[in-house]
Scaffold this motif. Sequence first.
Motif, PDB file in Angstrom:
ATOM      1  N   UNK A 112      30.242  39.139  36.049  1.00  0.00           N
ATOM      2  CA  UNK A 112      31.335  40.115  36.946  1.00  0.00           C
ATOM      3  C   UNK A 112      30.758  40.061  37.802  1.00  0.00           C
ATOM      4  N   UNK A 113      29.569  40.790  38.619  1.00  0.00           N
ATOM      5  CA  UNK A 113      29.332  41.232  39.580  1.00  0.00           C
ATOM      6  C   UNK A 113      29.452  40.048  41.302  1.00  0.00           C
ATOM      7  N   UNK A 114      29.370  38.344  40.650  1.00  0.00           N
ATOM      8  CA  UNK A 114      29.450  37.209  41.626  1.00  0.00           C
ATOM      9  C   UNK A 114      31.150  37.267  42.104  1.00  0.00           C
ATOM     10  N   UNK A 115      32.505  37.573  40.569  1.00  0.00           N
ATOM     11  CA  UNK A 115      33.398  37.588  41.075  1.00  0.00           C
ATOM     12  C   UNK A 115      33.828  39.129  41.840  1.00  0.00           C
ATOM     13  N   UNK A 116      33.418  40.225  41.510  1.00  0.00           N
ATOM     14  CA  UNK A 116      33.757  41.249  42.132  1.00  0.00           C
ATOM     15  C   UNK A 116      33.599  40.955  43.738  1.00  0.00           C
ATOM     16  N   UNK A 117      32.115  40.270  44.000  1.00  0.00           N
ATOM     17  CA  UNK A 117      31.585  40.617  45.790  1.00  0.00           C
ATOM     18  C   UNK A 117      32.616  39.277  46.282  1.00  0.00           C
ATOM     19  N   UNK A 118      33.071  37.981  45.295  1.00  0.00           N
ATOM     20  CA  UNK A 118      34.010  37.061  45.834  1.00  0.00           C
ATOM     21  C   UNK A 118      35.593  38.003  46.031  1.00  0.00           C
ATOM     22  N   UNK A 119      35.783  38.512  44.914  1.00  0.00           N
ATOM     23  CA  UNK A 119      37.681  39.017  46.068  1.00  0.00           C
ATOM     24  C   UNK A 119      36.922  40.423  46.879  1.00  0.00           C
TER      25      UNK A 119
END
Length: 128
Positions: A112-119
């Motif tokens: 989840x944190x990787x997805x938010x970081x990429x966005x």
Amino acid sequence: MDIPRKKIIEEQKENNNEISGLDSQVYDFLDSNLEKENTDSFSLGFSKNIIRKIEAKQQRRFNVKIYGLISILVVMSIPLFINLLDSEFILMIFSTFIKYKLTSAFIIIAVILIQFGGKSLSYKKDIS
């Protein structure tokens, strides 16, 4: 202009054709205007920025379509796999998940944190 005025005049003289006064004025007008920079259009940086934003918007639309298709396929395949699995296998998977619940929670939070970081990184690129 690809062919300069002097070269055209020389070709005309070689072919024994003379350039009339009106043609000469037209060539002079074209030469003078083609040497000037066009200040009526937008700057190159502005158009690149607009093109980048349009491409990013198109990429987001494409990603939404692909993610939607994948999620529909996953939702349709879950009942199929549940029917194919027997209850002992499901209990074994559930007990393994319970045994390693902290590791599972860490993996889920990391994804989840990787997805938010990429966005957020792509959002910062769109702004600047």
